[in-house]
Motif scaffolding. Sequence first.
Motif, short mmCIF file in Angstrom:
data_model
loop_
_atom_site.label_atom_id
_atom_site.label_comp_id
_atom_site.label_asym_id
_atom_site.label_seq_id
_atom_site.Cartn_x
_atom_site.Cartn_y
_atom_site.Cartn_z
N TYR A 1 -3.68 11.56 -2.36
CA TYR A 1 -3.63 12.24 -1.10
C TYR A 1 -2.56 11.39 -0.24
O TYR A 1 -2.58 9.89 -0.42
N VAL A 2 -2.32 11.90 0.91
CA VAL A 2 -1.28 11.05 1.54
C VAL A 2 -1.89 10.85 2.87
O VAL A 2 -2.36 11.83 3.54
N LEU A 3 -1.71 9.54 3.31
CA LEU A 3 -2.09 8.95 4.67
C LEU A 3 -1.04 8.71 5.38
O LEU A 3 0.20 8.63 4.93
N PRO B 1 -6.03 2.30 3.62
CA PRO B 1 -6.03 1.60 2.28
C PRO B 1 -6.11 0.36 2.17
O PRO B 1 -6.97 -0.30 1.36
N VAL C 1 0.04 -0.51 -4.89
CA VAL C 1 -1.60 0.03 -5.05
C VAL C 1 -1.44 1.31 -4.30
O VAL C 1 -1.08 1.26 -2.94
N SER C 2 -2.18 2.47 -4.75
CA SER C 2 -2.79 3.53 -3.83
C SER C 2 -3.98 3.64 -4.01
O SER C 2 -4.77 2.94 -4.86
N ILE C 3 -4.79 4.15 -3.01
CA ILE C 3 -6.16 4.33 -3.27
C ILE C 3 -6.64 5.94 -3.62
O ILE C 3 -7.90 6.18 -3.52
N GLY C 4 -5.72 6.50 -4.10
CA GLY C 4 -6.19 8.07 -4.49
C GLY C 4 -4.96 8.98 -4.26
O GLY C 4 -3.92 8.67 -3.59
N MET D 1 0.91 -1.13 -0.11
CA MET D 1 -0.25 0.03 -0.19
C MET D 1 0.95 1.39 -0.07
O MET D 1 1.70 1.49 0.82
N THR D 2 0.93 1.93 -1.19
CA THR D 2 1.78 3.12 -1.23
C THR D 2 1.09 4.25 -2.08
O THR D 2 0.38 3.69 -3.31
N PRO D 3 1.29 5.45 -1.66
CA PRO D 3 0.45 6.67 -2.69
C PRO D 3 1.32 6.48 -4.24
O PRO D 3 0.92 7.13 -4.96
N GLY E 1 -0.56 5.83 7.02
CA GLY E 1 -0.17 4.58 7.01
C GLY E 1 -0.90 3.67 5.98
O GLY E 1 -1.88 4.27 5.27
N GLY E 2 -0.66 2.62 5.60
CA GLY E 2 -1.30 1.66 4.76
C GLY E 2 -2.38 1.25 5.26
O GLY E 2 -3.24 0.29 4.34
#
Length: 247
Positions: free
Chosen positions: A136-138, A144, A131-134, A87-89, A140-141
Amino acid sequence: MNFYVMTLFPDMIISGLNTSITGRAIDKGIISLNAVNIRDFTIDRHNHVDDYPYGGGAGMVMQAQPVYDCYKYIENKIKKKPRVIFMTPAGKTFNQEMAVNLAQEENIVFLCGHYEGIDERVLEMIVTDNVSIGDYVLTGGELPAMVMIDAISRNVKGVLNNEESAVTESFYQNLLEYPQYTRPETFMDKKVPEVLLSGHHANIERWRRNQSLLKTYNVRPDLFERAKLDKKDIKFLREQGIKINDK
Ligand code: 6GU
C-alpha cells in the motif's frame, strides 16, 4: 543499539516512539533514538530540500545534497559504515525474520523520503537496503521507519521483560495467537471457555494450540502451510474435517 532517522519530520518519530515499551527502553538507555532533520543540512537560501524532476512529471524530488550531508554527519558521529535502510514501497517487504536479524546491528540509519522520491544518485551512494512495510502507498517513510524500529527493538535484549517476551513465540512457529480471556467469567451472557477454568494445564495447553491452528488455517492459509505440525495437531485438524497431507 542506536537508531538514526533521517527525516523532514523528526517530531513525528520522537513523539511516536517515546511512549510505551520503546519509550521505556530509550529511558533505560538500552536503545537510543536520534531523529536528524534533513532540512538542517540544506545550503539553499530558502531552506528548500526539493526541486522539480528532470524530464518533467508531477510532484517534487528531494535533492541529493542535504540527504548526503545529513548522512555524512551521522557516519562521522558513529565512525563506521552503518546499514542505511531506505523506506520505500519498492523495497523488500519487512517481516519478523528481518526484525530479528536487524536487532543484531549496533547502528541502523533509516532514510525517510517524501514527495515523489529522492534523487537516485544519493540513494546509490548511501543506501544498503530498500525496505517496504506492505503493499500500500503511504505519504512518507516516517511511519514505516517507526514500525521497523518498534519491531526491531522488541528483539533487543533487555527491551521486553519476561512476561512481554513470551508473546513473540507463536510467530516463530508460523501460528497466530490463541484467544485470551480475563475476569469476569460471564460478560453479557458470554462465558469464558470452560477448559480455561479447569486448572488442568495439559488440557489448557492443548486447547490453546488447537485454537491457534484453527485461527491460522482460517485467516492466514499462507502461514499455515509453513507451520510445523506434530501428530496431535494433525489428528485434531482431521477431526475438524481439515485435509492434511502427511510428509
Ligand atoms: Cl517504506 N514508504 C512509503 N512511502 N509507503 C509505503 C512503504 C514505505 N511501505 C509500504 N508503503
